[in-house]
Design a protein around this motif. Structure first.
Motif, PDB file in Angstrom:
ATOM      1  N   PRO A 183     -37.401  21.355   1.199  1.00  0.00           N
ATOM      2  CA  PRO A 183     -37.189  20.367   0.127  1.00  0.00           C
ATOM      3  C   PRO A 183     -36.097  19.357   0.455  1.00  0.00           C
ATOM      4  CG  PRO A 183     -36.275  22.496  -0.484  1.00  0.00           C
ATOM      5  CD  PRO A 183     -36.996  22.711   0.814  1.00  0.00           C
ATOM      6  N   TYR A 184     -35.219  19.685   1.371  1.00  0.00           N
ATOM      7  CA  TYR A 184     -34.152  18.759   1.765  1.00  0.00           C
ATOM      8  C   TYR A 184     -33.652  19.194   3.146  1.00  0.00           C
ATOM      9  CZ  TYR A 184     -31.553  22.654  -0.289  1.00  0.00           C
ATOM     10  OH  TYR A 184     -31.109  23.904  -0.612  1.00  0.00           O
ATOM     11  N   SER A 185     -32.920  18.283   3.783  1.00  0.00           N
ATOM     12  CA  SER A 185     -32.407  18.569   5.127  1.00  0.00           C
ATOM     13  C   SER A 185     -31.173  19.471   5.041  1.00  0.00           C
ATOM     14  CB  SER A 185     -32.043  17.263   5.848  1.00  0.00           C
ATOM     15  OG  SER A 185     -33.185  16.445   5.983  1.00  0.00           O
ATOM     16  N   ILE A 186     -31.079  20.364   6.004  1.00  0.00           N
ATOM     17  CA  ILE A 186     -29.946  21.298   6.016  1.00  0.00           C
ATOM     18  C   ILE A 186     -29.848  21.944   7.392  1.00  0.00           C
ATOM     19  CG2 ILE A 186     -31.282  23.326   5.294  1.00  0.00           C
ATOM     20  CD1 ILE A 186     -28.906  24.186   3.608  1.00  0.00           C
ATOM     21  N   GLY A 187     -28.645  22.341   7.767  1.00  0.00           N
ATOM     22  CA  GLY A 187     -28.438  23.095   9.005  1.00  0.00           C
ATOM     23  C   GLY A 187     -28.387  24.580   8.689  1.00  0.00           C
ATOM     24  N   ILE A 188     -29.237  25.372   9.335  1.00  0.00           N
ATOM     25  CA  ILE A 188     -29.348  26.809   9.042  1.00  0.00           C
ATOM     26  C   ILE A 188     -29.055  27.596  10.315  1.00  0.00           C
ATOM     27  CG2 ILE A 188     -30.873  28.645   8.219  1.00  0.00           C
ATOM     28  CD1 ILE A 188     -32.480  26.532   6.742  1.00  0.00           C
ATOM     29  N   GLU A 189     -28.289  28.623  10.176  1.00  0.00           N
ATOM     30  CA  GLU A 189     -27.984  29.481  11.329  1.00  0.00           C
ATOM     31  C   GLU A 189     -29.215  30.289  11.715  1.00  0.00           C
ATOM     32  OE1 GLU A 189     -25.279  33.322  12.651  1.00  0.00           O
ATOM     33  OE2 GLU A 189     -24.963  32.380  10.686  1.00  0.00           O
ATOM     34  N   ASN A 190     -29.565  30.234  12.998  1.00  0.00           N
ATOM     35  CA  ASN A 190     -30.632  31.083  13.511  1.00  0.00           C
ATOM     36  C   ASN A 190     -30.000  32.417  13.912  1.00  0.00           C
ATOM     37  OD1 ASN A 190     -32.665  32.365  15.049  1.00  0.00           O
ATOM     38  ND2 ASN A 190     -33.592  30.375  15.532  1.00  0.00           N
ATOM     39  N   LYS A 191     -30.096  33.363  13.003  1.00  0.00           N
ATOM     40  CA  LYS A 191     -29.413  34.646  13.204  1.00  0.00           C
ATOM     41  C   LYS A 191     -29.944  35.397  14.408  1.00  0.00           C
ATOM     42  CE  LYS A 191     -28.440  35.173   8.261  1.00  0.00           C
ATOM     43  NZ  LYS A 191     -28.663  36.025   7.054  1.00  0.00           N
ATOM     44  N   GLN A 192     -31.237  35.266  14.689  1.00  0.00           N
ATOM     45  CA  GLN A 192     -31.813  35.998  15.811  1.00  0.00           C
ATOM     46  C   GLN A 192     -31.253  35.470  17.141  1.00  0.00           C
ATOM     47  OE1 GLN A 192     -33.774  34.747  13.241  1.00  0.00           O
ATOM     48  NE2 GLN A 192     -33.756  36.803  12.306  1.00  0.00           N
ATOM     49  N   GLN A 193     -31.210  34.140  17.280  1.00  0.00           N
ATOM     50  CA  GLN A 193     -30.668  33.569  18.507  1.00  0.00           C
ATOM     51  C   GLN A 193     -29.176  33.849  18.635  1.00  0.00           C
ATOM     52  OE1 GLN A 193     -31.669  29.454  19.133  1.00  0.00           O
ATOM     53  NE2 GLN A 193     -33.858  29.757  18.722  1.00  0.00           N
ATOM     54  N   THR A 194     -28.477  33.748  17.526  1.00  0.00           N
ATOM     55  CA  THR A 194     -27.041  34.051  17.555  1.00  0.00           C
ATOM     56  C   THR A 194     -26.806  35.494  17.983  1.00  0.00           C
ATOM     57  OG1 THR A 194     -26.639  32.458  15.772  1.00  0.00           O
ATOM     58  CG2 THR A 194     -24.925  34.088  16.207  1.00  0.00           C
ATOM     59  N   GLU A 195     -27.585  36.407  17.394  1.00  0.00           N
ATOM     60  CA  GLU A 195     -27.433  37.822  17.733  1.00  0.00           C
ATOM     61  C   GLU A 195     -27.814  38.076  19.180  1.00  0.00           C
ATOM     62  OE1 GLU A 195     -26.303  41.691  17.153  1.00  0.00           O
ATOM     63  OE2 GLU A 195     -26.022  39.940  15.849  1.00  0.00           O
ATOM     64  N   ALA A 196     -28.861  37.375  19.664  1.00  0.00           N
ATOM     65  CA  ALA A 196     -29.273  37.550  21.062  1.00  0.00           C
ATOM     66  C   ALA A 196     -28.167  37.088  22.010  1.00  0.00           C
ATOM     67  CB  ALA A 196     -30.562  36.776  21.322  1.00  0.00           C
ATOM     68  N   ARG A 197     -27.555  35.942  21.700  1.00  0.00           N
ATOM     69  CA  ARG A 197     -26.459  35.453  22.535  1.00  0.00           C
ATOM     70  C   ARG A 197     -25.285  36.432  22.526  1.00  0.00           C
ATOM     71  NH1 ARG A 197     -25.698  28.893  21.778  1.00  0.00           N
ATOM     72  NH2 ARG A 197     -27.806  28.274  22.481  1.00  0.00           N
ATOM     73  N   ARG A 198     -24.990  36.934  21.363  1.00  0.00           N
ATOM     74  CA  ARG A 198     -23.859  37.866  21.252  1.00  0.00           C
ATOM     75  C   ARG A 198     -24.136  39.156  22.014  1.00  0.00           C
ATOM     76  NH1 ARG A 198     -22.496  36.741  14.817  1.00  0.00           N
ATOM     77  NH2 ARG A 198     -21.291  34.813  15.201  1.00  0.00           N
ATOM     78  N   LYS A 199     -25.371  39.631  21.957  1.00  0.00           N
ATOM     79  CA  LYS A 199     -25.721  40.827  22.719  1.00  0.00           C
ATOM     80  C   LYS A 199     -25.611  40.570  24.214  1.00  0.00           C
ATOM     81  CE  LYS A 199     -28.770  43.164  19.418  1.00  0.00           C
ATOM     82  NZ  LYS A 199     -30.151  43.639  19.151  1.00  0.00           N
ATOM     83  N   ALA A 200     -26.072  39.383  24.633  1.00  0.00           N
ATOM     84  CA  ALA A 200     -25.988  39.039  26.052  1.00  0.00           C
ATOM     85  C   ALA A 200     -24.541  38.971  26.506  1.00  0.00           C
ATOM     86  CB  ALA A 200     -26.696  37.709  26.307  1.00  0.00           C
TER      87      ALA A 200
END
Length: 831
Positions: free
Chosen positions: A62-79
């Protein structure tokens, strides 16, 4: 009139029963609702759309917004976490073993060198070090050839001298001893040696025995040694040369022994580093320097640490760099072998620092933010919703959350069944529960799933077990804990190992707590519960492979935290226990023991103000305790209740005959009115209740005050009233005026005290009677109480009445045993 009182009492009992049932239903409903709410908290406000479900329609942003991609964030953190370098620490035990092994090898080298003797054995100014090495290590054939060469040189030089010098030397010289043989034994002295100036005659062997020329004599080392020995003879004397040869023979013998020991070492252990004679060829100074430097190099390398998986060539290079400038040149190979033999990886992973470093690295990873533009399709109709799409829908509040009523209903049914099991166990248990007891049990039960729901991993198992075991019976406590163990996993995510370990410790506390009689014992039980929880957690974790999945350190750390949490919750339980006892009007064995202390203010006042009543109370307590113990009743409750059952007599001590001490009876001299006298007697019940409430006595103790009298008739004054009514018809006689207000005993314990109170005066009055006569008297008293329906709600049976009478007689016999009659002594007055 008596029937009317009983009818009214029955109606009241029915009314109270109906009220009790209504309250029980309310408590049951509260229990189901509260337990369902806590255990099923995740079922409230659940999303209608789930990950993996098919989208019912196309959803757009419905409107523009920046959303955290939790899966990618978690993948980076695991790496980042996996790639984080492990922090190593020196393993002191491994380092100590390496140092010990190195010291053993160095001590072995010292032992071998001690067999060979000091080296060099002569000042290097006289013989060079290579010459001394050659003389020690050469073969027997070389040694014989060497002796022959020296002999020949001496002979040749002697022949070159003028004859007058030879004869002069021959006339003046003494014969010298012969050279030792190559084996060290003296050659037979069959020829003399003639010492001439600057020459030495050696033994002349037959031509057949002359040493044959060989390649040995042509070597540079051989010629060098012969030259140095000849020079030594020239610079000193033939006698000194001969002594030197003997010394060399001894040195050679020790060298041969040392080589034999090296051979034994090699035979016993083919991998030994002492396979060559380098250890023997070093000078004492070089060996001492090598010994010291090897220790220092090993300490330096071990302090820096050797990690697992280090390539051999890197370790060899590191050792070579250390020894090339510190160790003598001839000892470098030996030092290198020594160090490479013992040096092993001595670094281990520092779990705590590695985890902290990994956590810091993970925290440094910034969230992956994805920009979603207005009108962008989030998910199309009929597509499966992915994790990322679900997060986007959740951010835009498009998930359509609602309560999972089906799940809540199923959970409520399970909880209702569990509560039904508890109610069934309660009805078949001797311990009767009040509504406040059920409420407390519910609160304690809610504490465990409530803590889990709030994210508290180490929940209240030990506290619940201790408190349920202290306040109620072990059966009820075990039932509650067992039902929790079954119900919690149906709706809450919790470690099964932690669940089983916590419940086991809680059951242990529930089974033992009521047997204890002091706060100190309860504290020790708390330690036992904590140890049980932690120990079982450790055993189960190891059994199910927890050490291989998360590591030994983490398993032991988790077990330790579980133990400490169990101890902490036990301490909390001990701290709140007195307050819960007061708030919920509970009696525990410990509290009953405290109430039975004769130094309590109320009991001290009873002993002082009414000494006769206090003595009566002690005897009644003795009788009642014996009966309670025989019938399996609560002895502590009987003891404490009996001590307080007559405290109301303090309102008018002289109104009771036991306190008059042989003085005038005020009922006969002052009052002379049976109605007023009966009112005074009855008042000790109501006044006793007032005093009990004033001193915050538990309800269970207060119950002994009215129930030990029940609704019995005050017969003495009732008979007086009957006589007055017969003499004066205008006087209306109501039996209720002379009966106690009740209630009749509601428990076996108060019923026993009623019987003991009724029999106490009779037993005191029995003097010269047989036990059979005493038993008959007591049976008559107890029968009268039974026929008066005073015990119909106490739970005592007719057969138990007979047992109680027998027990009372046994106690009476102990107090009134026969005594020895001592002869009277005549007293004479002497002047």
């Amino acid at each position: 009139m008596a029937k009317s009182i009983k009818t009214q009492t029955g109606m009241i009992a029915v009314g109270l029963s109906w009220v009790h049932e209504q309250r029980s239903s309310v408590v049951l409903a509260i229990a189901v609702a509260s337990l369902t709410g806590v255990l099923g908290h995740k079922l409230y406000n659940q999303p209608q759309l789930q990950i993996g479900a098919y989208a019912p329609q196309t959803f757009k942003a419905p409107y523009s917004i920046g959303i955290e991609n939790k899966q990618q964030t978690e993948a980076r953190r695991k790496a980042v976490s996996k790639s984080s370098t492990s922090v190593l620490m020196v393993d002191t035990s491994t380092t100590a073993k390496i140092n010990q092994q190195l010291q053993q090898l160095l001590d072995q080298g010292n032992e071998i060198r001690s067999v060979a003797g000091s080296f060099p054995f002569l000042d290097t100014a006289a013989l060079s070090l290579p010459t001394q090495q050659y003389l020690r290590a050469c073969s027997d054939s070389e040694w014989k050839a060497l002796l022959a060469a020296i002999e020949n040189q001496s002979k040749q030089k002697l022949e070159l001298l003028p004859k007058h010098q030879t004869r002069q030397r021959h006339n003046s010289a003494k014969y010298l001893p012969l050279f030792p043989s190559a084996t060290g034994s003296p050659i037979e002295q069959n020829q003399s040696l003639i010492e001439e100036p600057n020459s030495l005659n050696l033994i002349q062997s037959p031509a057949s025995e002359q040493p044959k020329p060989s390649n040995i004599t042509q070597s540079k080392d051989f010629q060098l040694v012969v030259g140095e020995l000849d020079a030594y003879r020239i610079t000193t004397s033939a006698q000194n040369l001969l002594s030197l040869v003997q010394q060399i023979s001894q040195v050679r013998q020790r060298y041969i022994q040392a080589k034999a020991q090296l051979l034994q070492l090699e035979t016993a252990n083919p991998q030994t580093i002492y396979q060559e004679t380098v250890i023997l060829d070093l000078s004492d100074d070089d060996w001492s320097s090598t010994y010291t430097q090897i220790r220092q190099i090993a300490d330096r390398i071990l302090t820096q640490g050797i990690p697992e998986g280090l390539p051999d060539q890197i370790l060899q290079k590191a050792v070579s760099i250390h020894i090339q400038d510190l160790v003598p040149k001839d000892a470098e190979v030996l030092a290198s072998k020594l160090l490479l033999t013992v040096l092993k990886p001595n670094l281990k992973k520092d779990e705590a620092k590695t985890r902290i470093q990994a956590q810091q690295a993970v925290e440094g990873v910034l969230p992956v933010i994805v920009n979603v533009k207005q009108g962008e399709v989030i998910v199309r109709k009929g597509q499966k919703i992915t994790d990322w799409q679900f997060d986007v829908l959740e951010e835009y509040k498009l998930i359509r959350r609602e309560n999972n009523w089906l799940g809540l209903t199923k959970l409520a049914v399970i909880i209702t069944g569990a509560i039904g099991i508890f109610v069934w166990v309660e009805k078949h248990n001797k311990h009767r529960l009040r509504q406040r007891d059920r409420l407390l049990i519910l609160l304690l039960t809610l504490s465990t799933p409530g803590a889990i729901a709030m994210g508290i991993v180490h929940t209240t198992w030990s506290a619940v077990g201790l408190l349920l075991g202290s306040f109620y019976s072990p059966i009820l406590g075990t039932t509650v804990i067992g039902l929790l163990l079954l119900v919690i996993p149906t709706s809450l995510e919790v470690s099964k190992i932690a669940l089983v370990a916590g419940a086991t410790g809680s059951i242990l506390g529930s089974c033992i707590a009521q047997r204890l009689r002091s706060r100190e014992e309860l504290a020790i039980l708390g330690v036992a519960i904590a140890a049980t929880q932690g120990g079982l957690y450790l055993i189960l974790s190891l059994f199910f492979g927890g050490a291989f999945s998360i590591g030994w350190y983490m398993v032991f750390q988790a077990a330790g935290l579980f133990t400490l949490s169990g101890l902490a919750w036990s301490i909390v339980a001990l701290g709140v226990s007195p307050y819960l006892e007061k708030l919920f009007d509970l009696v525990t064995p410990i509290r009953l023991a405290e109430l039975a202390n004769p130094n309590r203010p109320l009991l001290k006042k009873l002993a002082t103000a009414t000494p006769g009543t206090f003595q009566h109370t002690l005897f009644v307590a003795t009788l009642a305790e014996a009966a309670a113990k025989k019938l399996g009743c609560n002895v502590e409750l009987v003891r404490a209740g009996t001590l307080y059952h007559d405290i109301g007599k303090m309102h008018d001590p002289l109104g009771f005959i036991e306190n008059q001490m042989g003085g005038p009876n005020k009922h006969e001299t002052e009052i002379q009115n049976p109605w007023k006298s009966a009112e005074i007697i009855k008042k000790h019940v109501s006044e006793g209740l007032v005093m009990a409430r004033k001193h915050w006595l538990p309800t269970a103790i207060q119950a002994f005050i009215p129930e030990h009298q029940g609704t019995i008739l005050i017969a003495y004054f009732y008979h007086q009233a009957q006589q007055q009514a017969q003499a004066d018809p205008s006087i209306k006689l109501d039996e209720a005026d002379f009966r106690y207000d009740g209630p009749i005993p509601q428990s076996r314990e108060t019923g026993i005290v009623m019987l003991a109170d009724a029999c106490e005066a009779a037993l005191r009055s029995l003097k010269e009677v047989t036990p059979e006569q005493a038993l008959t008297t007591l049976n008559n008293i107890l029968r009268a109480r039974w026929q008066d329906n005073q015990l119909q709600e106490s739970g005592l049976t007719r057969d138990e009445m007979t047992q109680i009478a027998q027990i009372f007689v046994e106690v009476w016999q102990q107090f009134h045993h026969k005594r020895i009659v001592y002869p009277k002594l005549k007293v004479t007055n002497e002047k």
